[in-house]
Motif scaffolding. Sequence first.
Motif, PDB file in Angstrom:
ATOM      1  N   HIS A 227      -8.096   0.527   6.846  1.00 35.78           N
ATOM      2  CA  HIS A 227      -8.024   0.532   5.375  1.00 35.78           C
ATOM      3  C   HIS A 227      -7.701  -0.876   4.861  1.00 35.78           C
ATOM      4  O   HIS A 227      -8.328  -1.355   3.904  1.00 35.78           O
ATOM      5  CB  HIS A 227      -6.957   1.545   4.921  1.00 35.78           C
ATOM      6  CG  HIS A 227      -6.635   1.497   3.453  1.00 35.78           C
ATOM      7  ND1 HIS A 227      -7.200   2.355   2.538  1.00 35.78           N
ATOM      8  CD2 HIS A 227      -5.811   0.689   2.746  1.00 35.78           C
ATOM      9  CE1 HIS A 227      -6.732   2.069   1.322  1.00 35.78           C
ATOM     10  NE2 HIS A 227      -5.874   1.062   1.425  1.00 35.78           N
TER      11      HIS A 227
ATOM     12  N   GLU B  13      -9.027   1.413  -4.031  1.00 30.06           N
ATOM     13  CA  GLU B  13      -8.318   1.991  -2.879  1.00 30.06           C
ATOM     14  C   GLU B  13      -9.182   3.016  -2.160  1.00 30.06           C
ATOM     15  O   GLU B  13      -9.223   3.071  -0.931  1.00 30.06           O
ATOM     16  CB  GLU B  13      -7.011   2.651  -3.343  1.00 30.06           C
ATOM     17  CG  GLU B  13      -5.945   1.670  -3.775  1.00 30.06           C
ATOM     18  CD  GLU B  13      -5.588   0.681  -2.673  1.00 30.06           C
ATOM     19  OE1 GLU B  13      -5.617   1.070  -1.493  1.00 30.06           O
ATOM     20  OE2 GLU B  13      -5.294  -0.476  -2.994  1.00 30.06           O
TER      21      GLU B  13
ATOM     22  N   HIS C 174      -3.599   4.647  -5.926  1.00 34.45           N
ATOM     23  CA  HIS C 174      -4.282   4.791  -4.636  1.00 34.45           C
ATOM     24  C   HIS C 174      -5.209   5.997  -4.554  1.00 34.45           C
ATOM     25  O   HIS C 174      -6.022   6.091  -3.665  1.00 34.45           O
ATOM     26  CB  HIS C 174      -3.273   4.902  -3.490  1.00 34.45           C
ATOM     27  CG  HIS C 174      -2.716   3.578  -3.091  1.00 34.45           C
ATOM     28  ND1 HIS C 174      -1.783   2.926  -3.836  1.00 34.45           N
ATOM     29  CD2 HIS C 174      -2.974   2.788  -2.035  1.00 34.45           C
ATOM     30  CE1 HIS C 174      -1.479   1.781  -3.253  1.00 34.45           C
ATOM     31  NE2 HIS C 174      -2.184   1.663  -2.167  1.00 34.45           N
TER      32      HIS C 174
ATOM     33  N   HIS D  29      -9.904  -3.739   2.503  1.00 34.46           N
ATOM     34  CA  HIS D  29      -9.588  -4.616   1.365  1.00 34.46           C
ATOM     35  C   HIS D  29     -10.116  -6.027   1.606  1.00 34.46           C
ATOM     36  O   HIS D  29     -10.533  -6.712   0.673  1.00 34.46           O
ATOM     37  CB  HIS D  29      -8.080  -4.665   1.125  1.00 34.46           C
ATOM     38  CG  HIS D  29      -7.536  -3.424   0.485  1.00 34.46           C
ATOM     39  ND1 HIS D  29      -8.114  -2.842  -0.627  1.00 34.46           N
ATOM     40  CD2 HIS D  29      -6.467  -2.639   0.789  1.00 34.46           C
ATOM     41  CE1 HIS D  29      -7.414  -1.767  -0.973  1.00 34.46           C
ATOM     42  NE2 HIS D  29      -6.422  -1.616  -0.126  1.00 34.46           N
TER      43      HIS D  29
ATOM     44  N   ASP E 201       0.766  -1.217   0.000  1.00 37.85           N
ATOM     45  CA  ASP E 201       0.000   0.000   0.000  1.00 37.85           C
ATOM     46  C   ASP E 201       0.802   1.273   0.000  1.00 37.85           C
ATOM     47  O   ASP E 201       0.296   2.315  -0.316  1.00 37.85           O
ATOM     48  CB  ASP E 201      -0.962   0.012   1.188  1.00 37.85           C
ATOM     49  CG  ASP E 201      -2.338  -0.377   0.708  1.00 37.85           C
ATOM     50  OD1 ASP E 201      -2.592  -0.211  -0.495  1.00 37.85           O
ATOM     51  OD2 ASP E 201      -3.147  -0.826   1.505  1.00 37.85           O
TER      52      ASP E 201
END
Length: 284
Positions: free
Chosen positions: A163, A199, A255, A167, A53
Amino acid sequence: MKWIGRRSSSNVEDRRGMSGTGLAVGGGIGGLIIYLIFSLLSGNGIDPSQIPDLNPGQSSSAPMSEEQKAEDDQRANFVGVVLADTEDVWSKIFADNGSQYRKPTLVLFRGRVQSGCGNASAASGPFYCPLDEKLYIDLSFYEELQERFKAPGDFAMAYVVAHEVGHHVQKLMGTAEKVTRIRQQSSEAEGNRYSVMLELQADFYAGLWANHAQKMFSSLEEGDIAEALNAANAIGDDRLQKQATGEVVPDAFTHGTSQQRMYWFKKGYETGDIRQGDTFSSER
Ligand SMILES: [Zn+2]
């Protein structure tokens, strides 16, 4: 965030004491190899969300002092509580929608780690592997947030964990797979756009989590949301690219820009409504 004395998840796999994969490569080269592995994998029908990420930073493999160890353990406890909060919140949201949430495992590691998606090092940043449904976090990322990205505060780290859990939610909902299929049939620029939307949705889910965590546990403290927004701002692709190359190339974004990341986190936090998280059909 109020976390001391609260439930910590039992789904934490602590591999901090292990020596990793035994790959004899240095940090920078290791990071590059990982990046290449992930690039190859993502061209082969594997979820783009497993691409690390954040840009490669520095990984510290120097032995820790007692004081550092104690701090590291405290951080491990903190992410355990954040993970527990995500379990409670997502279990409820899934149940409200007539399905069941399957909890992911969080792997804590130091230096380098073997994941279901290949070997990784701390330099790759936190990531989620959809193949083994595990989140991988090296706690040195805390320092990176603080020092490299100027995003201090415990809630900046909570946002990062939430975050990655986002996913996992995308994997459970089938969104990640759908996007992978679309990406295989599209140009690189188009594929990157989809990657960005995925994202941004993970950012939305992080905000959504914060909303529900506050409702369920009153766990937020003043400044927490600002810390998360600051982190979302600091790790936008445009910022990272500018730091790395001096110029911004939108087609290569995977992202989202700082502004987009903040927008979607905030939207999730303010609405608390999962139906508002369609980043795919709204152009922002
Ligand atoms: Zn992500």
